[in-house]
Design a protein around this motif. Structure first.
Motif, short mmCIF file in Angstrom:
data_model
loop_
_atom_site.label_atom_id
_atom_site.label_comp_id
_atom_site.label_asym_id
_atom_site.label_seq_id
_atom_site.Cartn_x
_atom_site.Cartn_y
_atom_site.Cartn_z
N ASN A 53 -18.55 -5.47 -9.75
CA ASN A 53 -17.32 -6.27 -8.85
C ASN A 53 -15.89 -6.32 -10.29
OD1 ASN A 53 -16.16 -8.91 -8.28
ND2 ASN A 53 -17.17 -9.87 -9.79
N ALA A 54 -16.24 -5.41 -11.32
CA ALA A 54 -15.43 -5.62 -12.64
C ALA A 54 -14.40 -4.08 -11.50
CB ALA A 54 -15.66 -5.26 -13.58
N ALA A 55 -15.13 -3.14 -11.02
CA ALA A 55 -14.14 -2.06 -10.63
C ALA A 55 -13.41 -2.44 -8.98
CB ALA A 55 -15.42 -0.69 -9.87
N TRP A 56 -14.44 -2.83 -8.53
CA TRP A 56 -13.33 -3.70 -6.86
C TRP A 56 -12.33 -4.38 -7.04
CZ3 TRP A 56 -12.99 -2.91 -2.35
CH2 TRP A 56 -12.70 -3.59 -1.28
N VAL A 57 -12.82 -5.53 -8.53
CA VAL A 57 -11.11 -5.99 -8.39
C VAL A 57 -10.05 -5.50 -9.50
CG1 VAL A 57 -10.22 -7.65 -10.60
CG2 VAL A 57 -12.89 -8.56 -8.94
N GLN A 58 -10.41 -4.25 -9.66
CA GLN A 58 -9.49 -3.60 -10.66
C GLN A 58 -8.94 -2.86 -9.09
OE1 GLN A 58 -8.44 -3.76 -12.87
NE2 GLN A 58 -6.79 -1.42 -12.47
N HIS A 59 -9.42 -2.30 -8.64
CA HIS A 59 -9.10 -1.75 -7.13
C HIS A 59 -8.03 -2.75 -6.38
CE1 HIS A 59 -8.78 0.69 -3.71
NE2 HIS A 59 -9.68 -1.11 -2.68
N ARG A 60 -8.60 -3.91 -6.36
CA ARG A 60 -7.55 -5.40 -6.07
C ARG A 60 -6.45 -5.05 -6.33
NH1 ARG A 60 -9.74 -8.73 -1.53
NH2 ARG A 60 -7.05 -9.12 -1.77
N ARG A 61 -6.92 -5.00 -7.88
CA ARG A 61 -5.25 -5.29 -8.46
C ARG A 61 -4.09 -4.43 -8.36
NH1 ARG A 61 -6.68 -5.48 -14.66
NH2 ARG A 61 -4.39 -6.11 -14.21
N ARG A 62 -4.52 -2.38 -8.46
CA ARG A 62 -4.00 -1.72 -7.49
C ARG A 62 -3.32 -1.71 -6.58
NH1 ARG A 62 -7.82 2.47 -10.40
NH2 ARG A 62 -7.22 2.64 -12.72
N GLN A 63 -4.29 -2.10 -5.48
CA GLN A 63 -4.12 -2.40 -4.56
C GLN A 63 -2.65 -3.32 -3.96
OE1 GLN A 63 -7.11 -3.78 -1.56
NE2 GLN A 63 -7.14 -1.99 -0.81
N ARG A 64 -2.72 -4.53 -4.96
CA ARG A 64 -1.39 -5.17 -4.98
C ARG A 64 -0.93 -5.09 -5.39
NH1 ARG A 64 -2.70 -10.44 -8.04
NH2 ARG A 64 -2.53 -9.23 -10.49
N SER A 65 -0.48 -3.85 -6.36
CA SER A 65 0.56 -3.62 -7.04
C SER A 65 1.19 -2.77 -6.44
CB SER A 65 0.04 -2.65 -8.62
OG SER A 65 0.93 -2.26 -9.57
N ARG A 66 0.23 -1.56 -5.82
CA ARG A 66 1.52 -1.14 -4.61
C ARG A 66 1.89 -1.21 -3.47
NH1 ARG A 66 -4.05 2.81 -4.20
NH2 ARG A 66 -3.84 4.43 -6.86
N ALA A 67 1.31 -2.17 -2.67
CA ALA A 67 1.73 -3.61 -2.12
C ALA A 67 3.19 -4.10 -1.95
CB ALA A 67 0.60 -4.19 -1.11
N GLU A 68 2.79 -4.90 -3.70
CA GLU A 68 4.34 -4.91 -4.25
C GLU A 68 5.20 -3.63 -4.87
OE1 GLU A 68 3.13 -8.35 -5.97
OE2 GLU A 68 1.92 -9.75 -4.23
N GLY A 69 5.27 -3.06 -5.12
CA GLY A 69 6.01 -1.97 -5.64
C GLY A 69 5.99 -2.26 -7.35
#
Length: 85
Positions: free
Chosen positions: A61-77
């Motif tokens: 779960n922690a790995a998935w959440v970190q993946h989602r945080r990285r996705q959000r960071s990339r999507a929002e510049g």
């Protein structure tokens, strides 16, 4: 005066809780992992395996959440949402 469609009367929409989810997942991993080790040391093998499985799920779960945080960071510049990003 009319509000935009979908806008709540209570204020701006809530921000993502990914940082909280990450902290809770890591806390669950540490607690369940420590309890699993204690269970194995005390001879409670079945309880140790159950707690080890819970620790693995929490780590996933922690790995998935970190993946989602990285996705959000990339999507929002690269915009940061808190001190922890």
């Amino acid at each position: 005066m009319t509000r935009p469609r979908g806008d709540l009367p209570f204020g701006p929409p809530a921000h993502s809780a990914l940082n909280l989810r990450l902290a809770l997942a890591l806390f669950g991993f540490v607690v369940a992992g420590g309890a699993a080790v204690a269970g194995f040391l005390l001879g409670r093998v079945l309880g140790g395996f159950v707690l080890a499985a819970i620790a693995v799920v929490a780590l996933g779960n922690a790995a998935w959440v970190q993946h989602r945080r990285r996705q959000r960071s990339r999507a929002e510049g690269g915009r940061h949402h808190s001190l922890f990003e």
